[in-house]
Design an enzyme around this catalytic site. Sequence first.
Site, mmCIF file in Angstrom:
data_model
loop_
_atom_site.group_PDB
_atom_site.id
_atom_site.type_symbol
_atom_site.label_atom_id
_atom_site.label_comp_id
_atom_site.label_asym_id
_atom_site.label_seq_id
_atom_site.Cartn_x
_atom_site.Cartn_y
_atom_site.Cartn_z
ATOM 1 N N SER A 1 -2.689 54.420 40.695
ATOM 2 C CA SER A 1 -1.596 54.298 42.491
ATOM 3 C C SER A 1 -1.756 55.690 42.732
ATOM 4 C CB SER A 1 -0.302 54.403 41.811
ATOM 5 O OG SER A 1 0.171 53.497 41.428
ATOM 6 N N GLU B 1 -5.574 55.916 32.625
ATOM 7 C CA GLU B 1 -5.310 55.273 33.415
ATOM 8 C C GLU B 1 -3.343 54.260 32.525
ATOM 9 O OE1 GLU B 1 -7.454 53.705 36.226
ATOM 10 O OE2 GLU B 1 -7.222 52.202 34.028
ATOM 11 N N GLU C 1 -7.076 45.669 31.980
ATOM 12 C CA GLU C 1 -6.523 44.705 32.834
ATOM 13 C C GLU C 1 -7.517 43.845 32.052
ATOM 14 O OE1 GLU C 1 -7.701 45.047 37.128
ATOM 15 O OE2 GLU C 1 -5.568 46.067 37.223
ATOM 16 N N GLY D 1 3.308 46.401 39.523
ATOM 17 C CA GLY D 1 4.625 45.645 39.788
ATOM 18 C C GLY D 1 5.984 47.010 39.557
ATOM 19 N N LYS E 1 -12.631 45.629 41.034
ATOM 20 C CA LYS E 1 -11.828 44.666 40.648
ATOM 21 C C LYS E 1 -12.636 43.724 40.990
ATOM 22 C CE LYS E 1 -7.782 47.836 39.832
ATOM 23 N NZ LYS E 1 -6.392 47.706 38.808
ATOM 24 N N HIS F 1 -10.389 48.290 30.227
ATOM 25 C CA HIS F 1 -9.881 48.659 31.139
ATOM 26 C C HIS F 1 -8.120 47.637 31.071
ATOM 27 C CE1 HIS F 1 -8.155 47.970 35.040
ATOM 28 N NE2 HIS F 1 -8.310 48.793 35.297
ATOM 29 N N ASN G 1 -13.211 51.320 41.794
ATOM 30 C CA ASN G 1 -13.031 49.969 41.347
ATOM 31 C C ASN G 1 -12.461 48.706 41.906
ATOM 32 O OD1 ASN G 1 -12.543 48.061 38.719
ATOM 33 N ND2 ASN G 1 -11.309 49.676 37.867
HETATM 34 C C1 PEP Z 1 -7.243 51.048 38.245
HETATM 35 O O1 PEP Z 1 -6.989 49.517 37.595
HETATM 36 O O2 PEP Z 1 -8.485 50.730 38.005
HETATM 37 C C2 PEP Z 1 -6.937 51.264 39.069
HETATM 38 C C3 PEP Z 1 -6.498 52.625 39.180
HETATM 39 O O3 PEP Z 1 -5.477 50.922 40.186
HETATM 40 P P1 PEP Z 1 -4.733 51.257 41.477
HETATM 41 O O4 PEP Z 1 -5.161 52.254 41.627
HETATM 42 O O5 PEP Z 1 -4.871 50.577 41.569
HETATM 43 O O6 PEP Z 1 -3.387 51.948 40.726
#
Ligand code: PEP
Length: 254
Positions: free
Chosen positions: A213, A164, A97, A173, A12, A95, A10
Amino acid sequence: MSMKKIIIANWKMNPQTAEEALRLVKGILAQRLSKNIELIIAPPFVYLDLVRKNCGREIKLAAQNISWAERGAYTGEISSLMIRNLGCDYVIIGHSERRHKMGETDEMINLKLKAAFKVGLVPVLAVGEKESNDDIIKVLTRQVKSALEGIGVSEIGRLIIAYEPVWAISTSGTGMIDTPDHALSAVLLIKKIMSNLYGSEWAADLPVLYGGSVTSENAYDFITQSGISGALVGDASLKLQDFIKIIKEAEINE
Ligand code: PEP
């Protein structure tokens, strides 16, 4: 649905140039990719065509979002059919976000899932609690149930869910990361919710990914959990060498 491990990049709202997008795709393609992995890239809309033209047959394409509306006066929106016609097979829906920064509601997510199914896109439904001390049973049950409201069993064989936890996403953060054990228990909870909704045979086959992460260091521990079908990778998918390592970890797990 295939039992291959699924890895989704992803991107983004990255990268900022088409050249960099191309560099990432070519760098991945330069690897000998295992046929036992479903590798999917979800670039921003503007690079979808570029990535499609350069990703060979080994890499599949996902959009990061679609409109719930089919067509017409929706300035700035992109329809599911446009995405399908561009050669995408998948779309990420719900998602965190989009839920928390763009104000997407459970109702919109439900309409977007229906729009995806209608044109033959496989939706990757993202669910997850916002805070680490949230009531996970309550949150996941609400998110899964409301997203699938009015969606019949005939469609469910074409669904992927990504667990997620928002607090574990690298840009949240919090600096916190999930553990493979907790991720697995959440994935099993999602399967239980799906089993209550659609029956145990559907839930058993449903691919549920983990995202939050995931790095080249910890990918193995998440991906090799037998109940977890793969990973949704954000930040690390933009770092070519790290992402290649993540793919290799999934291959080791064949
Ligand atoms: C995400 O936002 O879909 C995601 C998995 O981000 P990250 O791997 O950067 O935590």
